[in-house]
Write a protein that holds these residues in place. Structure first.
Motif, PDB file in Angstrom:
ATOM      1  N   GLY A  13       2.585  -5.072  39.149  1.00  0.00           N
ATOM      2  CA  GLY A  13       1.990  -5.702  37.968  1.00  0.00           C
ATOM      3  C   GLY A  13       0.503  -5.422  37.851  1.00  0.00           C
ATOM      4  O   GLY A  13      -0.012  -5.199  36.750  1.00  0.00           O
ATOM      5  N   LEU A  52       2.119 -11.371  35.671  1.00  0.00           N
ATOM      6  CA  LEU A  52       3.417 -11.047  35.070  1.00  0.00           C
ATOM      7  C   LEU A  52       4.329 -10.355  36.076  1.00  0.00           C
ATOM      8  O   LEU A  52       5.531 -10.618  36.122  1.00  0.00           O
ATOM      9  N   ALA A  56       8.015 -11.979  37.967  1.00  0.00           N
ATOM     10  CA  ALA A  56       9.273 -11.310  37.630  1.00  0.00           C
ATOM     11  C   ALA A  56      10.319 -11.611  38.707  1.00  0.00           C
ATOM     12  O   ALA A  56       9.988 -11.715  39.894  1.00  0.00           O
ATOM     13  N   ARG A  61      12.514  -5.716  36.839  1.00  0.00           N
ATOM     14  CA  ARG A  61      11.922  -6.505  35.748  1.00  0.00           C
ATOM     15  C   ARG A  61      10.396  -6.486  35.832  1.00  0.00           C
ATOM     16  O   ARG A  61       9.716  -6.573  34.816  1.00  0.00           O
ATOM     17  N   SER A  62       9.861  -6.371  37.024  1.00  0.00           N
ATOM     18  CA  SER A  62       8.410  -6.234  37.166  1.00  0.00           C
ATOM     19  C   SER A  62       7.934  -4.929  36.536  1.00  0.00           C
ATOM     20  O   SER A  62       6.921  -4.913  35.824  1.00  0.00           O
ATOM     21  N   ARG A  65       8.177  -5.425  32.701  1.00  0.00           N
ATOM     22  CA  ARG A  65       7.057  -6.183  32.138  1.00  0.00           C
ATOM     23  C   ARG A  65       5.776  -5.369  32.148  1.00  0.00           C
ATOM     24  O   ARG A  65       4.956  -5.458  31.231  1.00  0.00           O
ATOM     25  N   LEU A  68       5.984  -2.942  29.315  1.00  0.00           N
ATOM     26  CA  LEU A  68       5.751  -3.637  28.045  1.00  0.00           C
ATOM     27  C   LEU A  68       4.274  -3.928  27.831  1.00  0.00           C
ATOM     28  O   LEU A  68       3.754  -3.783  26.722  1.00  0.00           O
ATOM     29  N   LEU A  69       3.578  -4.331  28.886  1.00  0.00           N
ATOM     30  CA  LEU A  69       2.150  -4.623  28.773  1.00  0.00           C
ATOM     31  C   LEU A  69       1.351  -3.361  28.436  1.00  0.00           C
ATOM     32  O   LEU A  69       0.526  -3.361  27.514  1.00  0.00           O
ATOM     33  N   GLY A 134      10.022  -0.221  28.600  1.00  0.00           N
ATOM     34  CA  GLY A 134       9.860  -1.599  29.055  1.00  0.00           C
ATOM     35  C   GLY A 134      10.982  -2.505  28.582  1.00  0.00           C
ATOM     36  O   GLY A 134      11.451  -3.371  29.332  1.00  0.00           O
ATOM     37  N   SER A 138      13.362  -4.433  31.133  1.00  0.00           N
ATOM     38  CA  SER A 138      13.268  -5.891  31.139  1.00  0.00           C
ATOM     39  C   SER A 138      14.559  -6.564  30.696  1.00  0.00           C
ATOM     40  O   SER A 138      14.980  -7.561  31.269  1.00  0.00           O
TER      41      SER A 138
END
Length: 152
Positions: A13, A52, A56, A61-62, A65, A68-69, A134, A138
């Motif tokens: 992250g 974030l 996760a 999922r980390s 995310r 996505l960021l 992402g 996710s």
């Protein structure tokens, strides 16, 4: 073992948060007044990425995310560049002499258009790709196929 997984997710992250911070640098540079508040806001983005990643449930999922960021930050790159080019144009026009005022306005406008256009080309394409990656990481879950046969 849980601590190690949490640490790895936090590092993932933080890396993606740092990349998002780099993508948002034009906006932070546009709002910088020299007092250091813009740099602390930039580091807040990296810290948010680390949080974030830490929250996760698993490593996939980390990564999702994080993508996505970074995707949102890169997708907003044209707006950041537009803000920065407006700030630079304002500073350039303010420092131009009266004889060179028209040339400064024209040059600042053309440079702003060129930089915003390049950032739009890069930001929309790369940002869309990162956002799609992402979303897949996710939101993707287990793939279970249940075959139901017709009773005879």
């Amino acid at each position: 073992m849980k601590f190690i997984r949490g640490t790895i997710r936090t590092i993932i992250g933080a890396m993606f948060g740092f990349l998002a911070m780099l993508a948002m640098m034009p906006a932070f540079a546009a709002f910088d007044t020299g007092n250091g508040k813009a740099s602390s806001a930039a580091w807040a983005v990296a810290i948010i990425g680390a949080i974030l990643g830490m929250l996760a449930p698993n490593i996939r999922r980390s990564f999702g995310r994080g993508f996505l960021l970074v995707g949102a930050a890169v997708f907003a790159l044209p707006i950041s560049t537009l803000i920065l080019s407006g700030r630079v144009a304002n500073d350039t026009i303010a420092q131009a002499s009266t004889a060179d005022h028209g040339a400064a306005v024209a040059g600042a406008g053309l440079a702003g258009i060129a930089m915003t256009g390049a950032a739009t080309f890069i930001g929309l394409i790369v940002g869309s790709i990162l956002l799609i990656i992402g979303l897949i990481l996710s939101l993707g879950g287990r793939r279970e196929v249940i075959i139901v046969e017709k009773a005879k």
